[in-house]
Design an enzyme around this catalytic site. Structure first.
Site, PDB file in Angstrom:
ATOM      1  N   GLU A 251      -8.275  -7.967  -1.652  1.00  0.00           N
ATOM      2  CA  GLU A 251      -8.252  -9.001  -2.942  1.00  0.00           C
ATOM      3  C   GLU A 251      -9.580  -9.699  -3.111  1.00  0.00           C
ATOM      4  OE1 GLU A 251      -6.118  -9.389  -5.071  1.00  0.00           O
ATOM      5  OE2 GLU A 251      -4.398  -8.490  -4.386  1.00  0.00           O
TER       6      GLU A 251
ATOM      7  N   GLU B 234       1.027   1.508  17.521  1.00  0.00           N
ATOM      8  CA  GLU B 234       0.910   0.249  18.059  1.00  0.00           C
ATOM      9  C   GLU B 234       0.609  -0.004  19.536  1.00  0.00           C
ATOM     10  OE1 GLU B 234       4.426  -2.987  18.432  1.00  0.00           O
ATOM     11  OE2 GLU B 234       4.033  -2.416  16.400  1.00  0.00           O
TER      12      GLU B 234
END
Length: 307
Positions: A88, A119
Site C-alpha cells: 500500500e 515457518e
C-alpha cells in the site's frame, strides 16, 4: 511422539478464552457482540506499546532516509499482513516499491494458498536475508503472533549478523518468548475467541501496528503535508480526483485551475503546491524539493527565509 515437538500451551495466543467457551452455541448477533467486545483489547495493547512503536517508526524512517529499506518478515497471517502493508505504500506515498517490502515464508504463492509448514525452517529465514541483501542501512521487523516462529527467528539472527537494525512484533509478553533485537514491540491481546486462531485479534492488532509504522515513517521522510498525502501517485481516476481536491483545498483554486497546475508539474501534487506558493518555474520547484530531500514544509520555509 516427536521428542523435539515443543508444548506451546503456555503461550497467550494458544490459550482458551473463558469469554468464548460457548462459541458454538451463540447466535450470529451474540457472536458479533463477542467479537466487538474482544477487539477492544487491540486498542489497549497498541496504547501500551506506544514507545516501542515510536522507536520502530524512527528506525524505519532513518533506514529509508539513508537509502536503506524497511522490511517486514513473517509466515502465515503475520507475513501476509506485512506484504499487504508494504504494497500500500507506493500508491499512497509514491514511494519506491523497494523502500518498504514484505517477505513471506513460501513467497508469493503462500499469499494465496497456505504453506504453514514453511515457518518451521529457521534456515529459510536466514536465506531470505541473504537473497534480499539486507545490511547495515536496513531495518527489518520480524512479525510472529505467538513469538516462536523459527523462520522469523532465523531471519532476525541473520539480519543482526549482517548489521541491520532489527525489530520484533509479537502478541505474547516478553517473559514467554525473549529475543535480542533493537526494538521489541509486544501487543498481548489475550486468547483468541477461537483458541489459537491468530488471524483474529492478533491479526487485527498486527495490522494496526504496521499502519502506524509505515505511515509514521512516511510522515517523517516528508511524504505528507499537514494531513494530506501530497506525494500521492496519480495513477487512476480516484487518485487524480484526490490530487485535484488537495490542490483546490490548500490553494483555494477551482478544479480546472488545479488540473492545469498538476499537468504543468509532472502530475506531482507536492511540486505543484510549491510552484504555486513560490512562483518558481516547475523545474526550479522540483530542484528546491530535491535540495530539501522532498520535505515540502522545509522547502517552503527555506524559500520564505530568502525573500
Amino acid at each position: 511422539m516427536d521428542p523435539s515437538l515443543s508444548d506451546r500451551g503456555h503461550l497467550l495466543t494458544e490459550q482458551a478464552n473463558p469469554a468464548s467457551q460457548a462459541l458454538d452455541q451463540l447466535s450470529p448477533l451474540e457472536l458479533v457482540d463477542l467479537f466487538n467486545q474482544e477487539d477492544q483489547h487491540c486498542l489497549a495493547a497498541v496504547a501500551q506499546a506506544r514507545e516501542a512503536i515510536a522507536q520502530a517508526i524512527e528506525y524505519a524512517a532513518q533506514a529509508i532516509a539513508r537509502g536503506g529499506r524497511l522490511f517486514y518478515i513473517g509466515a502465515g497471517t503475520s507475513g501476509r499482513l506485512g506484504v499487504l502493508d508494504a504494497a500500500e505504500c507506493p500508491p499512497t506515498f509514491c514511494s519506491d516499491p523497494e523502500q518498504v517490502q514484505g517477505i513471506l515464508a513460501g513467497g508469493s504463492a503462500a499469499m494465496f494458498r497456505s504453506s504453514e509448514g514453511l515457518e518451521d525452517r529457521a534456515e529459510d529465514g536466514a536465506v531470505a536475508i541473504a537473497e534480499y541483501q539486507i545490511g547495515p542501512r536496513d531495518f527489518i521487523l520480524g512479525i510472529t503472533a505467538g513469538g516462536t516462529t523459527p523462520y522469523v527467528h532465523g531471519a532476525l539472527e541473520a539480519a543482526r549478523s549482517a548489521g541491520a537494525k532489527t525489530g520484533f512484533l509479537a502478541c505474547v509478553p516478553a517473559d514467554q518468548v525473549a529475543i535480542a533485537v533493537d526494538v521489541d514491540i509486544r501487543v498481548p491481546v489475550g486468547p483468541e475467541i477461537l483458541a489459537g486462531s491468530t488471524r483474529l485479534k492478533a491479526g487485527t492488532v498486527t495490522k494496526m501496528v504496521l499502519n502506524q509504522i509505515s505511515t509514521g515513517a512516511m510522515v517523517r521522510i516528508g511524504k505528507v503535508y499537514g494531513n494530506r498525502m501530497v506525494d500521492v501517485a496519480v495513477t487512476n481516476r480516484k487518485l487524480e480526483d484526490r490530487a485535484l481536491r488537495i490542490l483546490s483545498d490548500l490553494l483555494s483554486i477551482d478544479r480546472q485551475q488545479a488540473a492545469a497546475l498538476l499537468g504543468a508539474n509532472e502530475r506531482s501534487v507536492k511540486q505543484a503546491l510549491l510552484q504555486h506558493w513560490t512562483g518558481l518555474e516547475p523545474a526550479e520547484a522540483a530542484a528546491l524539493l530535491t535540495e530539501h530531500q522532498g520535505h515540502l514544509r522545509a522547502a517552503v520555509t527555506a524559500f520564505s527565509s530568502l525573500r
